[in-house]
Structures are given as C-alpha cells and as structure tokens.
Motif scaffolding. Structure first.
Motif, PDB file in Angstrom:
ATOM      1  N   ASP A  55       0.649  -1.039  -0.186  1.00  0.00           N
ATOM      2  CA  ASP A  55       0.001   0.054  -0.042  1.00  0.00           C
ATOM      3  C   ASP A  55       0.885   1.265   0.157  1.00  0.00           C
ATOM      4  O   ASP A  55       0.314   2.302  -0.444  1.00  0.00           O
ATOM      5  CB  ASP A  55      -0.942   0.182   1.319  1.00  0.00           C
ATOM      6  CG  ASP A  55      -2.174  -0.839   0.975  1.00  0.00           C
ATOM      7  OD1 ASP A  55      -2.126  -1.615   0.130  1.00  0.00           O
ATOM      8  OD2 ASP A  55      -3.298  -0.603   1.980  1.00  0.00           O
ATOM      9  N   GLU A  81     -14.010   5.733   2.182  1.00  0.00           N
ATOM     10  CA  GLU A  81     -13.482   4.986   1.283  1.00  0.00           C
ATOM     11  C   GLU A  81     -12.514   4.022   2.135  1.00  0.00           C
ATOM     12  O   GLU A  81     -12.503   2.615   2.035  1.00  0.00           O
ATOM     13  CB  GLU A  81     -12.679   5.508  -0.044  1.00  0.00           C
ATOM     14  CG  GLU A  81     -12.107   4.565  -0.751  1.00  0.00           C
ATOM     15  CD  GLU A  81     -11.334   5.068  -1.886  1.00  0.00           C
ATOM     16  OE1 GLU A  81     -11.041   4.309  -2.818  1.00  0.00           O
ATOM     17  OE2 GLU A  81     -10.960   6.289  -1.514  1.00  0.00           O
ATOM     18  N   THR A 138     -14.438   1.793   4.763  1.00  0.00           N
ATOM     19  CA  THR A 138     -15.259   0.727   3.996  1.00  0.00           C
ATOM     20  C   THR A 138     -14.251  -0.411   3.685  1.00  0.00           C
ATOM     21  O   THR A 138     -14.257  -1.573   3.830  1.00  0.00           O
ATOM     22  CB  THR A 138     -15.931   1.145   3.004  1.00  0.00           C
ATOM     23  OG1 THR A 138     -16.788   2.248   3.459  1.00  0.00           O
ATOM     24  CG2 THR A 138     -16.733   0.098   2.281  1.00  0.00           C
ATOM     25  N   ARG A 139     -12.853   0.016   3.134  1.00  0.00           N
ATOM     26  CA  ARG A 139     -12.045  -1.030   2.631  1.00  0.00           C
ATOM     27  C   ARG A 139     -11.545  -1.850   3.871  1.00  0.00           C
ATOM     28  O   ARG A 139     -11.190  -3.168   3.808  1.00  0.00           O
ATOM     29  CB  ARG A 139     -10.872  -0.419   1.682  1.00  0.00           C
ATOM     30  CG  ARG A 139     -11.321   0.008   0.474  1.00  0.00           C
ATOM     31  CD  ARG A 139     -10.310   0.580  -0.329  1.00  0.00           C
ATOM     32  NE  ARG A 139     -10.794   0.484  -1.792  1.00  0.00           N
ATOM     33  CZ  ARG A 139      -9.748   1.246  -2.605  1.00  0.00           C
ATOM     34  NH1 ARG A 139      -8.554   1.707  -2.121  1.00  0.00           N
ATOM     35  NH2 ARG A 139      -9.997   1.465  -3.844  1.00  0.00           N
ATOM     36  N   LYS A 172     -13.936  -4.251   5.048  1.00  0.00           N
ATOM     37  CA  LYS A 172     -14.135  -5.320   4.020  1.00  0.00           C
ATOM     38  C   LYS A 172     -13.047  -6.429   4.355  1.00  0.00           C
ATOM     39  O   LYS A 172     -12.995  -7.304   4.315  1.00  0.00           O
ATOM     40  CB  LYS A 172     -14.197  -4.662   2.802  1.00  0.00           C
ATOM     41  CG  LYS A 172     -14.501  -5.899   1.746  1.00  0.00           C
ATOM     42  CD  LYS A 172     -15.796  -6.796   1.750  1.00  0.00           C
ATOM     43  CE  LYS A 172     -15.899  -7.696   0.446  1.00  0.00           C
ATOM     44  NZ  LYS A 172     -17.395  -8.397   0.823  1.00  0.00           N
ATOM     45  N   SER A 173     -11.803  -5.653   4.388  1.00  0.00           N
ATOM     46  CA  SER A 173     -10.520  -6.465   4.740  1.00  0.00           C
ATOM     47  C   SER A 173     -10.585  -7.425   5.946  1.00  0.00           C
ATOM     48  O   SER A 173     -10.329  -8.564   5.533  1.00  0.00           O
ATOM     49  CB  SER A 173      -9.258  -5.482   4.800  1.00  0.00           C
ATOM     50  OG  SER A 173      -9.320  -4.674   3.515  1.00  0.00           O
ATOM     51  N   ASP A 188     -11.649  -5.286  -5.677  1.00  0.00           N
ATOM     52  CA  ASP A 188     -10.035  -4.894  -5.661  1.00  0.00           C
ATOM     53  C   ASP A 188      -9.485  -4.842  -4.258  1.00  0.00           C
ATOM     54  O   ASP A 188      -8.513  -4.335  -4.042  1.00  0.00           O
ATOM     55  CB  ASP A 188      -9.970  -3.450  -6.093  1.00  0.00           C
ATOM     56  CG  ASP A 188     -10.684  -2.303  -5.157  1.00  0.00           C
ATOM     57  OD1 ASP A 188     -11.462  -2.728  -4.242  1.00  0.00           O
ATOM     58  OD2 ASP A 188     -10.413  -1.220  -5.665  1.00  0.00           O
ATOM     59  N   PHE A 189     -10.010  -5.810  -3.435  1.00  0.00           N
ATOM     60  CA  PHE A 189      -9.554  -5.966  -2.145  1.00  0.00           C
ATOM     61  C   PHE A 189      -8.081  -6.207  -2.046  1.00  0.00           C
ATOM     62  O   PHE A 189      -7.532  -6.789  -2.835  1.00  0.00           O
ATOM     63  CB  PHE A 189     -10.136  -6.937  -1.323  1.00  0.00           C
ATOM     64  CG  PHE A 189      -9.250  -7.262   0.013  1.00  0.00           C
ATOM     65  CD1 PHE A 189      -9.423  -6.643   1.096  1.00  0.00           C
ATOM     66  CD2 PHE A 189      -8.256  -8.375   0.006  1.00  0.00           C
ATOM     67  CE1 PHE A 189      -8.649  -6.763   2.328  1.00  0.00           C
ATOM     68  CE2 PHE A 189      -7.888  -8.860   1.007  1.00  0.00           C
ATOM     69  CZ  PHE A 189      -7.871  -7.868   2.427  1.00  0.00           C
ATOM     70  N   SER A 247      -5.791  -0.704   0.709  1.00  0.00           N
ATOM     71  CA  SER A 247      -6.927  -1.042   1.878  1.00  0.00           C
ATOM     72  C   SER A 247      -6.452  -0.345   3.077  1.00  0.00           C
ATOM     73  O   SER A 247      -7.515  -0.395   3.914  1.00  0.00           O
ATOM     74  CB  SER A 247      -6.749  -2.470   2.118  1.00  0.00           C
ATOM     75  OG  SER A 247      -5.602  -3.124   2.391  1.00  0.00           O
TER      76      SER A 247
END
Length: 624
Positions: free
Chosen positions: A61, A529, A532-533, A536-537, A568-569, A573
């Motif tokens: 990242d 954003e 949320t990622r 989800k991760s 696109d995980f 992230s």
C-alpha cells in the motif's frame, strides 16, 4: 577479457576500452529495428494471480506498485542501456504491468512470439519469486535453447538454489551487473571462457560453477542510472510504450527516480538492502555513488520530457555532508521547476533544509521513522534518535518551504509490542496537534509479506527476536500461494505472532484514518473509502480463517466464492488511492516525449555510422 581490448588508467580508476565486437556498428543501431538480442521480462509476484484466490492484503500500500509488484527495478534500464552502448539491442517487457492492466493480455503468447536470442528475468525483490520462476519455465517451454539469465539482490542471495532450477542457465550476482552481463553476452555470442565472466554462477556439464565476485564498482558514473534515455529510445525502437511502462498509471502520474548510490551505510534489522546484507550478498562493503555532477545530468535528462516529481532514492547525506551540499548547490544552479522528494534516514539540521529550499522550486520529504518508540528505533537502526530530535527535524523542514512530509510507521519490528504498534496512532496525533499545519501525513503498514533474507533479522533471528517461517527460495514461493496475507507472512516476533501483527495492523490503520480525517489531512470521501475497505478486509480475512482448514476441494470452492466477492481488495486497503501522490504536472507533452525519443534514437544511429569500428568504454572495474 574481450578481443581487441586495452586497459587504461583514468583518474586513478581502470577503464577497459573495448573495440567493436566483430560486428558492423551500423547494423547495431538501425532505427525501428524490432528484433532485440536480449529481452528482459519483468514478472508479476505470482504468475497466475488473475486466476488464483489469494488475498494479498496491504503488502504494497505504501509503494507505487500494486500487490502484483509490477514496478521493475531501475537497474534493468542501466543494464539495457549499457549493452546497447556496446552494440546489442535490448528490450524490457513489463509482463506484470500488462497482465495487471489488461485482463485479456496473454503473457505466454508474448513470450512465445519473442525472437530474442537471450532472455533475462529479474528477481530483485523477493515477492517476485513465484512469478520469476514460472516466467522462466515458459521461456524454456517456447525457447528451449535460449539462455535464461537471472539477476537482482534476491537472485544473488539465493544463487545456489536458483541455479538448480532446470529453467535457469545463469545467475549474475551483485548490485552492479552491467559489465558482467555484457561479458556473458559477449562470450555467448563469440565464444570464450565463461570462467572469465565476473560474478557469474553457471552450469558446466551439469556441475555448478561459481565465479569470483570481482566486479564491485566503487563509483557509478560509468552507467546511466536509471536510463530514461534508454526507455525513450526503446519506445521508438520497438514501437511500444506499454511494454516498458514502469508501473500502472505511470502515464497519468509519472514519477521519475534519481539514484545517488548503490549499497547502504546503515544496517537496519529487517532490511535486505542493509550494510551487512549488501556485504553478504554482493560483496559490497561500502556504498558506491554517482557524482553530484552526474546527478545533475540525470536531472536534465528527466526534465527534457517530464514535469512530474523526481524522487531522490536514499538519504543524500550518505555520501557525507560535502556530497549533499555539492549536489544541492548544483541543483540550485540548474534552475529546475520539477518537484523533488527526498528521503532522510535520521534527523537533519536546519542548514540542509535551507539548501533544499534554495535548490528546488518545490520539495517534499518521505521519512520512514518506523516507530514512535525510541527503544524500538534503536533496535531497528533508522532514526535512532530522540523523538525531540525527530520533531525538530520536521519543524526545520516546514519552516524552510517543505510542501509535504509523509511519515511512515511499520508493524512487525523487533522489540515492538502490540501496544507499541497501535501507539503510533497517538504519536501521529501528537505530531498533528503540536507541529502540523496540514503538511504532515502519517501512514502505517506491516512488514509484509517477507522478512528480507540477508537482513540482520533473517540471518540472526534469535538475536533480534524473529522466528523465521521460511528459509529457502522454494519456501517463499510456496508462502506466496497461501490464501491470505496473514498466512503469507514469513515471520513472527517474540512480541507478536502473525495474528497479533494482523490485528495490530488493522487497529492502527483504522486509528490513523480517524486521526487524518480529524486533522483534515484527508477529506471525507477518502476517509469513508478507507474505512469501508478496512472493514471489508477484516471481514474477508476472518472468512479465510474459517475455511483454511477445510478439505482441499471444499476450501478452494469457498475461497473462489470469497475471491468473487473481493473486488479490488488488497489495493490501498489501509490508505486512500491518492494519499501517496504529489502535485504532478505530467509530461512536457506527449509530442515532446516522442520527439525526445526519436531524437535520441537518431543521434545514436548517426553516432554509430561514423566509423566501421567504434571504441567503447566499458566501465570502472574496481576490484577487490
């Protein structure tokens, strides 16, 4: 050495003058020639990543590449340029980037279509260890008689294991392999004793031969590093910009690199580019530098086509205070309007930032402080100073025109507890409360996926509190195929196991996102954003944990379902897509880009045609 060669002394260094290698130079620089002698293929981290179900997570990242690690090492351009200056045509094909950018791109078809006589594959960063071998196997499948050459720091470290693969013919060790690769290609072209090729590992009737590590140049002015002239020439020569793009989105956000040195004076515990690692892997006991004058020529080459930021790799003070002053004084006189990004490995005084401010129209800093804990930093080796000294450095920079300061923290360090890792968030809050005026941006990321082989922590794990989960090259290849980034981690520490490293990463990432939003470092859409990622991760990793022990068929079916849900995980992230970009004015214009490339190519061809036999300077051959 090569036929018709002479050795001369220049400035106390031995330079080898090589005559033309038995070929008409005019035929070696014909514009628009489309058949290279040597093709470099840059592999993705995992070859079939588009079909697999691995959850890569936040392993890239805070670098320009995605988890596919599509950015190729800059040394490929210097090797390619060096060979072209000595009569060979070389092409770089970034398979990883094309596979990432185009879901229909067929890498195997690209390999099959190639008409090169020799193939090079970089294994510099270890996350490429799966893809590099698989690409080599495809080369051998379609070109069984073509020599396959490996190079890079990871190749150098694992050379004994790497040469045992049937798909690998040669490994060239070292951090400066332009001349050894040239020696190798010369002998493969003309015949000769491979035992005379510096730094080469090869097979003689099935027996592995390891030549001495003798090419260790003490200065780097003999080569273009990186060679953007080569890249521009290649675009015109082979008719493809896509194949040589450094990484995805480079055309939209072109960042160029300036590399003052190879090697390092510091010995950071986790780093495969540390002083002891370089000595162990490449034989280099001290850094080699480009002269300040050559760096300015590099800057002029870049600014001929780019208005984008120029990233100066490594701390320019590594060459000493006079080296740094000389470069910055020359840069001031060059009157360049591009933004510069500088790295620092330790605190700096006010004079340095006064010089940077005068030398540039705009500059930013990237500071990998690693931890807020002074004790952790002391055991790591970077910014081994007080927090007071670090904060004073920030204040000096901000007082002297610095546009932005990215501050990086890392999780997975020796002597770092869970509390230390998540405590970086509160220290970031302290920085933003007491110093910042909107120009400091903190980031946190795990040491992932691997603890670097060659690093002090890898070589002496008990001394530094690491527990290695991978040792061999094949171990690391298998680790990349694990179902999530947690299981890809190649280490644990005395202070945190893999579960705790992952949990600390997400807790710190959530906290850093909150702090940056609170202090207006990021806007609300970016905050939402990233949040949320991250959610989800975590959800996906928990789901992977639930299926990882299922029977193989059932596990693969469930992982495939998860992969379908991921999107696109794994990309950005733990930070926003735009957080690690700078103000970028892009290219002078695309017409200028093409014009510069064509001019470079025609100039090269004209120079080659002036004589039937061209004397060529090979390099500084400083030997131990």
């Amino acid at each position: 050495m090569t036929q018709d060669s002479t050795d001369v002394e220049v400035g106390g260094s031995k330079l080898r003058k090589l005559r033309e290698r038995g070929m008409d130079a005019a035929t070696r620089a014909v514009p628009f020639k489309s058949t290279p002698d040597l093709t470099f293929f840059h592999p993705p981290s995992v070859y079939d990543f588009r079909e697999r179900t691995e959850v890569f997570g936040p392993i890239s990242d805070v670098i320009p590449s995605s988890p596919v690690f599509e950015m190729y090492p800059v040394g490929l351009t210097s090797i390619a340029d060096y060979l072209e200056q000595n009569g060979y045509d070389v092409q770089i094909v970034n398979l990883a980037n094309q596979m990432l950018s185009d879901p229909d791109y067929d890498a195997e078809a690209e390999i099959r279509r190639s008409r090169a006589r020799y193939f090079g594959i970089d294994l510099h960063w270890l996350p490429h260890c799966h893809g590099a071998i698989e690409i080599a196997r495809l080369v051998k499948k379609h070109h069984p008689d073509a020599p396959v050459i490996f190079g890079g720091l990871s190749s150098s470290y694992f050379h004994e294991e790497l040469i045992e693969y049937d798909c690998v013919d040669y490994v060239v060790r070292g951090d400066s392999t332009e001349e050894p690769v040239l020696q190798l290609i010369d002998r493969l072209e003309r015949g000769g004793d491979l035992q005379e090729v510096d730094n080469l590992v090869w097979k003689d009737d099935g027996e592995v031969v390891t030549n001495p590590m003798e090419f260790i140049p003490s200065q780097l002015d003999y080569v273009s590093l990186p060679s953007y002239e080569y890249v521009l020439r290649s675009v015109v020569k082979y008719g493809s910009l896509k194949k040589t793009l450094p990484y995805r989105n480079w055309l939209d956000d072109p960042m160029t690199l300036l590399l003052p040195n190879r090697g390092c004076a510091r010995d950071c515990t986790f780093c495969g580019g540390s002083k002891s690692s370089y000595e162990r892997t490449t034989g280099r006991t001290s850094p080699a530098f480009r002269s300040p004058e050559q760096l300015i020529r590099d800057v002029r080459d870049i600014t001929a086509f780019s208005k984008g930021p120029i990233f100066v790799i490594n701390d320019i003070r590594m060459g000493g205070p006079d080296y740094a002053r000389s470069f910055l004084h020359l840069l001031e006189g060059a009157d360049v309007d591009n933004q510069f990004i500088f790295e620092l490995f330790g605190p700096a005084d006010e004079e340095l930032f006064e010089l940077m401010d005068r030398a540039t129209a705009d500059y930013s800093l990237q500071l990998s402080i690693e931890s807020h804990s002074e004790e952790v930093r002391k055991n790591v080796g970077k910014f081994a100073s007080t927090n007071e000294a670090f904060e004073r450095t920030l204040e000096y920079a901000l007082d002297h025109g610095c546009n932005k300061i990215d501050v990086f923290f890392m999780i997975g360090l020796p002597h770092q507890t869970y509390e230390d890792a998540v405590g970086d968030v509160e220290y970031a809050r302290h920085l933003l409360e007491t110093i910042d005026d909107g120009r400091i941006a903190p980031f946190t990321a795990p040491l992932a996926p691997f603890l670097d082989p060659g690093s002090p922590g890898f070589e002496n794990p008990e001394e530094h509190g690491y527990r290695r989960l991978c040792e061999s090259l094949e171990d690391h290849r298998e680790q990349l195929l694990q179902p999530s980034w947690k299981y890809m981690l190649s280490y644990e520490t005395e202070w945190m196991n893999r579960d705790e490293i992952v949990d600390a990463t997400y807790e710190a990432a959530f906290g850093m996102n909150e702090v940056k939003y609170e202090f207006d470092v990021i806007d609300e859409p970016t905050y939402e954003e990233v949040k949320t990622r991250l959610e989800k991760s975590q959800e996906v990793l928990e789901a992977v944990d639930e299926v990882v022990d299922l029977p193989e068929a059932e596990r693969q079916e469930r992982l495939a379902q998860l992969h379908e849900e991921l999107g696109d995980f794994g990309e950005y992230s733990i930070c926003g897509n735009e957080e690690l970009t700078w103000n970028n004015d892009g290219f002078r214009n695309l017409f200028t880009l093409g014009k510069v490339g064509l001019r470079v190519l025609l100039r090269s061809a004209k120079r080659s045609r002036k004589s039937d036999v061209v004397a060529k300077t090979s390099s500084n051959t400083a030997r131990r």
